[in-house]
Design a protein around this motif. Structure first.
Motif, PDB file in Angstrom:
ATOM      1  N   ILE A   1       0.840  -1.206   0.000  1.00 35.84           N
ATOM      2  CA  ILE A   1       0.000   0.000   0.000  1.00 35.84           C
ATOM      3  C   ILE A   1       0.876   1.257   0.000  1.00 35.84           C
ATOM      4  N   GLY A   2       1.873   1.294   0.875  1.00 37.89           N
ATOM      5  CA  GLY A   2       2.759   2.458   0.941  1.00 37.89           C
ATOM      6  C   GLY A   2       3.553   2.665  -0.331  1.00 37.89           C
ATOM      7  N   THR A   3       4.057   1.585  -0.900  1.00 35.49           N
ATOM      8  CA  THR A   3       4.831   1.699  -2.133  1.00 35.49           C
ATOM      9  C   THR A   3       3.944   2.153  -3.287  1.00 35.49           C
ATOM     10  N   ALA A   4       2.731   1.631  -3.349  1.00 31.23           N
ATOM     11  CA  ALA A   4       1.805   2.031  -4.416  1.00 31.23           C
ATOM     12  C   ALA A   4       1.472   3.516  -4.324  1.00 31.23           C
ATOM     13  N   ILE A   5       1.199   3.983  -3.124  1.00 36.33           N
ATOM     14  CA  ILE A   5       0.854   5.399  -2.945  1.00 36.33           C
ATOM     15  C   ILE A   5       2.044   6.287  -3.309  1.00 36.33           C
ATOM     16  N   GLU A   6       3.209   5.979  -2.753  1.00 35.10           N
ATOM     17  CA  GLU A   6       4.386   6.812  -3.012  1.00 35.10           C
ATOM     18  C   GLU A   6       4.756   6.808  -4.489  1.00 35.10           C
ATOM     19  N   SER A   7       4.833   5.646  -5.093  1.00 32.01           N
ATOM     20  CA  SER A   7       5.269   5.583  -6.495  1.00 32.01           C
ATOM     21  C   SER A   7       4.258   6.240  -7.427  1.00 32.01           C
ATOM     22  N   THR A   8       2.980   6.124  -7.117  1.00 31.99           N
ATOM     23  CA  THR A   8       1.958   6.767  -7.950  1.00 31.99           C
ATOM     24  C   THR A   8       2.055   8.285  -7.846  1.00 31.99           C
ATOM     25  N   LEU A   9       2.093   8.806  -6.629  1.00 32.46           N
ATOM     26  CA  LEU A   9       2.133  10.262  -6.443  1.00 32.46           C
ATOM     27  C   LEU A   9       3.401  10.878  -7.023  1.00 32.46           C
ATOM     28  N   VAL A  10       4.546  10.263  -6.741  1.00 31.03           N
ATOM     29  CA  VAL A  10       5.811  10.846  -7.201  1.00 31.03           C
ATOM     30  C   VAL A  10       5.936  10.736  -8.719  1.00 31.03           C
ATOM     31  N   SER A  11       5.618   9.590  -9.282  1.00 27.88           N
ATOM     32  CA  SER A  11       5.758   9.441 -10.735  1.00 27.88           C
ATOM     33  C   SER A  11       4.740  10.299 -11.482  1.00 27.88           C
ATOM     34  N   ALA A  12       3.527  10.406 -10.953  1.00 29.88           N
ATOM     35  CA  ALA A  12       2.528  11.279 -11.589  1.00 29.88           C
ATOM     36  C   ALA A  12       2.967  12.737 -11.508  1.00 29.88           C
ATOM     37  N   GLY A  13       3.536  13.136 -10.380  1.00 26.02           N
ATOM     38  CA  GLY A  13       4.046  14.500 -10.246  1.00 26.02           C
ATOM     39  C   GLY A  13       5.171  14.786 -11.219  1.00 26.02           C
ATOM     40  N   ALA A  14       6.079  13.840 -11.382  1.00 26.00           N
ATOM     41  CA  ALA A  14       7.186  14.028 -12.326  1.00 26.00           C
ATOM     42  C   ALA A  14       6.676  14.091 -13.761  1.00 26.00           C
ATOM     43  N   GLY A  15       5.714  13.240 -14.088  1.00 22.49           N
ATOM     44  CA  GLY A  15       5.134  13.281 -15.429  1.00 22.49           C
ATOM     45  C   GLY A  15       4.421  14.596 -15.693  1.00 22.49           C
ATOM     46  N   TRP A  16       3.709  15.104 -14.696  1.00 21.32           N
ATOM     47  CA  TRP A  16       3.028  16.388 -14.814  1.00 21.32           C
ATOM     48  C   TRP A  16       4.037  17.516 -15.047  1.00 21.32           C
ATOM     49  N   LEU A  17       5.140  17.500 -14.286  1.00 25.41           N
ATOM     50  CA  LEU A  17       6.176  18.525 -14.471  1.00 25.41           C
ATOM     51  C   LEU A  17       6.778  18.465 -15.871  1.00 25.41           C
ATOM     52  N   ARG A  18       6.976  17.262 -16.385  1.00 25.88           N
ATOM     53  CA  ARG A  18       7.541  17.139 -17.734  1.00 25.88           C
ATOM     54  C   ARG A  18       6.579  17.707 -18.772  1.00 25.88           C
ATOM     55  N   ARG A  19       5.301  17.376 -18.653  1.00 27.94           N
ATOM     56  CA  ARG A  19       4.312  17.905 -19.593  1.00 27.94           C
ATOM     57  C   ARG A  19       4.226  19.426 -19.498  1.00 27.94           C
ATOM     58  N   ARG A  20       4.284  19.938 -18.289  1.00 28.08           N
ATOM     59  CA  ARG A  20       4.222  21.387 -18.081  1.00 28.08           C
ATOM     60  C   ARG A  20       5.443  22.073 -18.691  1.00 28.08           C
ATOM     61  N   GLN A  21       6.596  21.453 -18.533  1.00 24.65           N
ATOM     62  CA  GLN A  21       7.821  22.018 -19.101  1.00 24.65           C
ATOM     63  C   GLN A  21       7.745  22.039 -20.633  1.00 24.65           C
TER      64      GLN A  21
END
Length: 131
Positions: free
Chosen positions: A107-127
């Motif tokens: 559960i912890g790994t799923a939450i962390e990896s989803t939030l962090v990877s989605a945030g990084a993907g969002w930053l890339r799209r924004r850039q």
């Protein structure tokens, strides 16, 4: 290289990096610590080990999210880390509570990896849009 090959290679690299993070920070730990003054038992991991592992996993998720996206990062990291952790825990636990720990780790790994990877993907799209 085809998209399928890049995705497969990315998944394998993510899995290897994730298991490597588990091994580097937590995989070598084998025992509990007993405080001689109080008799209190702690462990098997020290706070610094868990913090280092979480930060390393966050870095892996961020890089993976930047290049491949959360749809690949979250499931691969969750399965790889939970499997590595559970294999070790099951082999050293006589109580059977390792399964509860494995569920919490998943559960912890799923939450962390989803939030962090989605945030990084969002930053890339924004850039990309900013250019």
């Amino acid at each position: 290289m085809t998209t399928t090959m890049r995705t497969l290679l990315g998944g394998l690299l993510l899995a290897a990096a994730t298991v490597g993070a588990w091994w580097a920070w937590l995989g070598w730990e084998s025992g509990y610590t007993v405080d001689p003054a109080t008799g209190a038992t702690s462990g098997p991991y020290a706070v610094w080990q868990v913090a280092g592992c979480v930060l390393t996993l966050a870095l892996i998720a961020a890089v993976g999210g930047w290049w491949r996206g959360p749809w690949l990062v979250a499931p691969v990291m969750t399965v790889a880390f939970t499997a590595a952790w559970a294999r070790h825990a099951a082999s050293t636990d006589a109580t059977g509570l390792w399964a509860v720990g494995a569920a919490l780790v998943a559960i912890g790994t799923a939450i962390e990896s989803t939030l962090v990877s989605a945030g990084a993907g969002w930053l890339r799209r924004r850039q990309r849009r900013a250019r």
